[in-house]
Design an enzyme around this catalytic site. Structure first.
Site, mmCIF file in Angstrom:
data_model
loop_
_atom_site.group_PDB
_atom_site.id
_atom_site.type_symbol
_atom_site.label_atom_id
_atom_site.label_comp_id
_atom_site.label_asym_id
_atom_site.label_seq_id
_atom_site.Cartn_x
_atom_site.Cartn_y
_atom_site.Cartn_z
ATOM 1 N N LYS A 130 3.062 10.814 4.858
ATOM 2 C CA LYS A 130 4.230 10.684 3.973
ATOM 3 C C LYS A 130 4.041 11.466 2.669
ATOM 4 O O LYS A 130 4.992 11.951 2.089
ATOM 5 C CB LYS A 130 4.450 9.203 3.680
ATOM 6 N N GLU A 183 13.433 2.400 -1.382
ATOM 7 C CA GLU A 183 12.628 1.207 -1.075
ATOM 8 C C GLU A 183 12.907 0.037 -2.024
ATOM 9 O O GLU A 183 13.120 -1.086 -1.564
ATOM 10 C CB GLU A 183 11.146 1.574 -1.050
ATOM 11 N N ASP A 196 7.131 -1.419 -7.440
ATOM 12 C CA ASP A 196 6.687 -1.151 -6.063
ATOM 13 C C ASP A 196 5.509 -0.179 -6.078
ATOM 14 O O ASP A 196 5.684 1.021 -6.313
ATOM 15 C CB ASP A 196 7.883 -0.569 -5.287
ATOM 16 N N ASP A 232 10.737 0.597 7.309
ATOM 17 C CA ASP A 232 9.995 0.946 6.098
ATOM 18 C C ASP A 232 8.885 1.893 6.568
ATOM 19 O O ASP A 232 7.887 1.462 7.127
ATOM 20 C CB ASP A 232 9.432 -0.342 5.481
#
Ligand code: AMP
Length: 586
Positions: free
Chosen positions: A70, A147, A169, A8
């Site tokens: 990211k 994810e 999420d 992850d």
């Protein structure tokens, strides 16, 4: 065959998992933590630091510390440090290398394959950039997986029965919501929606802003341009936010934050949960729209939802949980760990891909994973219109072809402009590639028949091809987006990363040896002062000479430039001094 690890790769923290004895376990970091900060830093001595070590020094070295990279994946962002240009892929690769190494230490065997998770909302370029980062880090990326799907996978194996689940999420930098159907060994993503630029970092920014404004009002000092103070403020803001997940109010104390008229000025403020909720209200509200969109795309109402899973550190914020309750009318499930389930799902998929025969619990069936495209894909046609070929939320892998023609008479080439997004006009969507199909036979407008095919693989990565049906000419096409790395660039980055991995080991060894040498030198010089008078003259001279020789080598040493020969020279000089001073320092 080595194990496939599940990674992850988070905006703020990353987590690695691997399946052992049929169950996913979290790979601990060398200091025993279960997640690694996604931070890379370049220390002043040239050493490269990743994870906890990078986070520890972030306050004192803010301009050479890179956080939340990211957010830049798939863009042309870059940063220059010590004359070297780093792209998001290269920085991400450094994090991945660290995770790979930790997994290798944990497993006691080399790791070369991984499944990496990305937000469902990542577009093709961002997915490709993530895959490239893996490649640079020396990993074969077996699969890029969304994810939320990954979270559902970790949940799905524990609860075999058929259910419709919403995965909400909210991480550090991105928000994703997915509606997933789990059952009979099939995990099917029915719909997904989200916001690529919404997460806990935005909450921190709101608190930091509030601190800066309140400080200015109280002290008449503007901190916003004070880099070091702002770094401390941001850290304190995040800490306060986390505390407010369990307390109603928190004290933010930053001693010696700045100076005014030569005097130190401290920050001491109280933030209540109510004030925090007010500061982030609109951010939390922004998650409502994607939730509604995902439900409507999945064609279900909230009443048909069996479960709501919370994933990502920011779902610990009580206001976020309240929002989820209000939006779904359901109490979110508490039995999955929001920080770890994504990596665990990826590890499960990795193990399944390797044919280790993992099955959905209770069903005895192999696991089938059906993901979807997060956004619609189209090409630009006459008048700047975006003509859709693949609708968002189509199940992957998918392939779709459509015949197009020319707009102008005697046109011998057409440009295929590939777009991603939901807007009707091309200019309002994101360009993810452009290419030309040349050599079309001259004909009046509308006569040539050009077949355009979109092919999306299980990783969500898109290939587009175009074929002139008259001549049979097919253009072999690679999507070239300016912000996608070329194969050459990737190869160079892989080479650099490998070089650097070697240099890292050399540097680490060198820092260790020089540290020991310096301590030996100090000890010996101290002992010479204390006992030198009683010593044999020749022996004393020998020790002094050896001290000088070692001192000279140490003064020339620079961690970022050290070579094997230099290190060997230091080792020898140190061994020589150890031998000559053995009696003195024992
Ligand atoms: P992730 O990307 O899932 O690791 O989520 C990271 C985000 O979660 C960061 O913005 C963290 O500050 C935030 N976070 C972690 N723990 C908490 C907590 N206890 N309360 C509020 N936010 C948290």
């Amino acid at each position: 065959m080595g194990k496939v690890i599940g990674i992850d790769l988070g905006t703020t923290n990353s987590c690695v998992s691997v399946v052992e004895n049929d169950a996913p376990v979290i790979v601990p970091t060398s200091s025993g933590n279960r997640t690694t900060p996604s931070i890379v830093a370049f220390a002043k001595n040239g050493e490269r630091l990743v994870g906890e070590a990078a986070k520890r020094q972030a306050v004192t070295n803010p301009d050479r510390t890179i956080c939340s990279v990211k957010r830049h994946m798939g863009t042309n962002w870059s940063t220059r440090i010590d004359g070297t240009e780093y792209k998001p892929q290269t920085i991400s690769a450094m994090i991945l290398m660290q995770l790979k190494k930790e997994a290798e230490d944990f497993l006691g065997e080399p790791v070369t394959e991984a499944v990496i998770t990305v937000p469902a909302y990542f577009n093709d370029i961002q997915r490709q950039a993530t895959k490239d980062a893996g490649k640079i880090a020396g990993l074969t990326v077996k699969r890029i997986i969304n994810e939320p799907t990954s979270a559902a996978l970790s949940y799905g194996l524990d609860h075999g029965e058929a259910r419709k689940v919403m995965v909400y999420d909210l991480g550090g930098g991105t928000f994703d919501v997915s509606i997933i159907e789990i059952g009979d060994g099939v995990i099917e993503v029915l719909a997904t929606a989200g916001d690529n630029h919404l997460g806990g970092d935005d909450f921190d920014a709101r608190v930091a802003d509030w601190l800066v404004k309140s400080f200015k009002a109280e002290q008449h000092i503007d901190l916003s341009r004070d880099f070091a103070a702002m770094q401390r403020i941001r850290e304190a803001a995040e800490q306060a936010k986390k505390e407010l997940s369990t307390s109603e109010s928190t004290n933010i104390v930053l001693p010696y934050l700045t100076q005014a008229k030569g005097e130190p000025v401290h920050l001491d403020m109280t933030l209540t949960r109510a004030k925090f909720n007010e500061l982030v209200r609109d951010l939390v509200e922004r998650t409502a729209d994607p939730v509604q969109r995902a439900l409507s795309d999945a064609g279900i109402s909230t009443a048909q939802l069996d479960r709501v899973l919370l994933v990502g550190g920011s779902t610990r914020v009580p206001a976020v949980q309240d929002k989820v309750r209000a939006l779904t009318g359901k109490e979110p499930s508490k039995n999955i760990n929001p920080d770890e389930c994504v990596a665990q799902g990826a590890a499960i998929l990795g193990s399944t891909l390797q044919g280790r025969g993992l099955v959905a619990a209770g069903t005895g069936q192999e696991l089938l994973l059906l993901d979807v495209t997060p956004l619609s894909l189209s090409i630009e046609t006459v008048g700047g219109v975006a003509t859709k070929l693949v609708d968002r939320n189509s199940t992957l892998p998918t392939r779709y072809s459509q015949i197009f023609s020319t707009a102008a008479p005697y046109q011998t080439s057409v440009e295929i402009h590939v777009l991603q997004g939901e807007r009707p006009m091309a200019r309002d969507n994101k360009t993810i590639g452009k290419f030309k199909l040349k050599g079309i036979r001259r004909a009046p407008a509308g006569v040539p028949q050009i077949e355009v095919t979109f092919d999306i693989d299980a990783n969500g990565i898109l290939k587009v091809s175009a074929k002139d049906l008259d001549t049979g000419k097919e253009q072999s096409i690679t999507i070239t987006a300016s912000d996608r790395m070329s194969e050459d660039e990737i190869q160079k980055a892989i080479f650099d990363a490998q070089m650097y991995a070697g240099q890292d080991t050399l540097r680490r060894d060198a820092l260790e040896v020089t540290g020991e040498a310096q301590r030996l030198l100090n000890r010996t010089q101290q002992a010479l002062k204390e006992k030198g008078k009683e010593m044999d003259k020749a022996q004393k001279k020998q020790i002094k000479n050896d001290c000088n020789a070692l001192q000279k080598r140490l003064s020339r040493f620079r961690a970022d430039k050290v070579t094997e020969e230099e290190l060997e020279g230091i080792r020898q000089a140190k061994a020589q001094l150890e031998a000559s001073s053995a009696d003195l320092t024992s």
